[in-house]
Motif scaffolding. Structure first.
Motif, short mmCIF file in Angstrom:
data_model
loop_
_atom_site.label_atom_id
_atom_site.label_comp_id
_atom_site.label_asym_id
_atom_site.label_seq_id
_atom_site.Cartn_x
_atom_site.Cartn_y
_atom_site.Cartn_z
N GLN A 1 -9.61 17.45 -15.76
CA GLN A 1 -8.33 17.07 -15.18
C GLN A 1 -8.30 17.30 -13.68
N GLU A 2 -8.90 18.39 -13.22
CA GLU A 2 -8.97 18.64 -11.78
C GLU A 2 -9.82 17.59 -11.08
N LEU B 1 -10.25 14.50 -12.10
CA LEU B 1 -9.50 13.25 -12.09
C LEU B 1 -8.45 13.24 -10.99
N VAL B 2 -7.79 14.39 -10.79
CA VAL B 2 -6.81 14.49 -9.70
C VAL B 2 -7.50 14.28 -8.36
N GLU B 3 -8.69 14.88 -8.21
CA GLU B 3 -9.44 14.71 -6.97
C GLU B 3 -9.86 13.25 -6.77
N ALA B 4 -10.19 12.57 -7.87
CA ALA B 4 -10.58 11.16 -7.78
C ALA B 4 -9.41 10.30 -7.32
N VAL B 5 -8.23 10.57 -7.86
CA VAL B 5 -7.04 9.81 -7.45
C VAL B 5 -6.79 10.00 -5.95
N ARG B 6 -7.06 11.20 -5.45
CA ARG B 6 -6.83 11.48 -4.03
C ARG B 6 -7.87 10.83 -3.14
N ARG B 7 -9.15 10.83 -3.56
CA ARG B 7 -10.23 10.44 -2.66
C ARG B 7 -10.75 9.02 -2.85
N TRP B 8 -10.70 8.50 -4.07
CA TRP B 8 -11.37 7.22 -4.32
C TRP B 8 -10.79 6.02 -3.58
N PRO B 9 -9.47 5.96 -3.40
CA PRO B 9 -8.95 4.77 -2.69
C PRO B 9 -9.59 4.58 -1.31
N ASP B 10 -9.89 5.69 -0.63
CA ASP B 10 -10.49 5.59 0.71
C ASP B 10 -12.01 5.66 0.70
N TRP C 1 -20.05 10.93 -10.33
CA TRP C 1 -19.21 11.68 -9.38
C TRP C 1 -18.27 12.61 -10.14
N LEU C 2 -17.62 12.10 -11.18
CA LEU C 2 -16.68 12.90 -11.95
C LEU C 2 -17.38 14.05 -12.67
N VAL C 3 -18.56 13.78 -13.23
CA VAL C 3 -19.31 14.84 -13.92
C VAL C 3 -19.66 15.95 -12.93
N ARG D 1 -18.68 21.41 -11.33
CA ARG D 1 -18.51 22.42 -10.29
C ARG D 1 -17.20 23.19 -10.49
N ARG D 2 -16.14 22.45 -10.84
CA ARG D 2 -14.87 23.13 -11.09
C ARG D 2 -15.00 24.11 -12.26
N PHE D 3 -15.71 23.68 -13.30
CA PHE D 3 -15.91 24.55 -14.46
C PHE D 3 -16.69 25.80 -14.06
#
Length: 376
Positions: free
Chosen positions: A31-32, A34-43, A52-54, A59-61
């Motif tokens: 979930q963290e 995915l939140v990071e992806a929503v923030r960074r992927w558009p740019d 990238w998500l894995v 790393r978060r885990f």
């Protein structure tokens, strides 16, 4: 992007679980990410979104694990692995699906966890679909996660349980903002792509054939329309065609199961241009096969309807006598067969009884109208 993230989320969760991550902690990490992806992927969209998500989720885990106790740090040393490489390119959704449908879980827990972890639905969406408070559904999902963590990923999968859970989801239909029937078809289609078991194809075919009649099942005011009275021009011909192809491929493997037999019955109904052209003799033969595969009293009751269509309503009523009278729709089937036999007064009384036992407002109203029609 929302669709892409929803599709990738369960796959990434499956990777972390396969690496040895605790189910609940792995989901938090995903979930963290995915939140990071929503923030960074558009740019700055990545070339390999799943990789990238894995990487970010893992790393978060690990960060969460490192901040915990010494015991957890020792466990971390056992599960830490390199960044994702070619071996991570396969889909771990199947592993996740089997974990969510482990036989140690209750059906309700398996359904909720499957929709959350594999389907990517929010807890709120699942709660609305099942008409329970969000807090209640959150507790159900949390308990299921703990149970899965206790089981571990080494436990053998149970395909039969997975199929039952998917069919339970499908039969919930549409509720709230989530189309659970369509979601069940999507998940079963994924499973079919990873499995050559004919019963998976049988279930997918059954879902497609039933779903094809969806638009004709209710009137504009929500009244239930029986199969014999449905406007067949509103049936989805593409879904029927796909269902038949999937079914034929499953039957060709010559390992008949109950979902294949049910799909064959649905296909025969779909093949009839009018209710009068229904091939009831073949349907009865398939019910005989289904009865040999399962001792379900519901199957026996439905078979009685086919017996009535082939050998007459009195023969159908004799078949009903072999079915326990507490089976759902028992009184409704008896009412229908008695009406076919000309016993209108008894049919009326049985429709009244059936209406009092209906499990939905639409079914109750339909049976009440049937009783009123015979009371004139």
């Amino acid at each position: 992007m929302d669709t892409l993230l929803r599709d990738l989320g369960p796959q990434v969760l499956g990777v972390l679980v396969r690496r040895g991550a605790d189910f609940a902690a792995a989901e938090d990490a995903v979930q963290e990410a995915l939140v990071e992806a929503v923030r960074r992927w558009p740019d700055d969209p990545p070339a390999e979104p799943k990789g990238w998500l894995v990487t970010v989720a893992w790393r978060r885990f690990l960060d969460a694990q490192r901040s915990d106790s010494a015991r957890q740090r020792r466990e971390l040393a056992q599960v830490e692995t390199p960044p994702p490489g070619p071996t991570e390119q396969h889909d771990d959704t199947l592993l996740l699906l089997f974990l969510c449908c482990h036989p140690s879980l209750t059906p309700a827990s398996s359904v909720a966890l499957t929709l959350r972890a594999v389907g990517g639905l929010t807890t709120r969406q699942i709660a609305e679909a099942y008409l329970v408070p969000e807090a209640t559904m959150a507790q159900r999902i949390s308990r299921a996660k703990r149970a899965v963590a206790d089981v571990g990923i080494g436990a053998p999968g149970d395909l039969g349980t997975v199929l039952k859970v998917l069919y339970l989801i499908f039969n919930e239909g549409y509720s709230g903002e989530v189309d659970l029937a369509a979601e069940a078809i999507r998940l079963t289609r994924q499973l079919a792509g990873s499995s050559d078991e004919p019963e998976v194809g049988g279930l997918l075919a059954l879902m497609l054939l039933h779903h094809a009649r969806r638009a004709a099942r209710f009137t504009a005011d929500g009244s239930l329309v029986p199969l014999a009275e449905q406007d067949r021009s509103r049936w989805d011909g593409h879904a029927i065609a796909e269902g038949v192809v999937v079914l034929q491929a499953a039957l060709a493997r010559d390992r008949l199961g109950e979902y294949q037999a049910q799909a064959a019955i649905a296909a025969l109904h779909a093949d009839a241009r009018t209710a009068e052209e229904t091939d009831w003799s073949q349907i009865l033969e398939w019910y005989d096969e289904l009865a040999r595969l399962t001792d379900s009293p519901v199957v026996a009751l439905n078979r009685a309807v086919a017996v009535g269509a082939v050998d007459g309503p009195l023969a159908g009523l004799r078949a009903v006598e072999q079915v326990p009278d507490d089976v759902p729709r028992h009184a409704a089937v008896r009412a229908y067969l008695h009406e076919q036999a000309g016993n209108r007064e008894l049919a009326h009384d049985l429709y009244v009884v059936a209406a009092s036992r209906a499990t939905s407002a639409a079914e109750r109203d339909h049976l009440t109208r049937q009783a009123a029609r015979l009371h004139r």
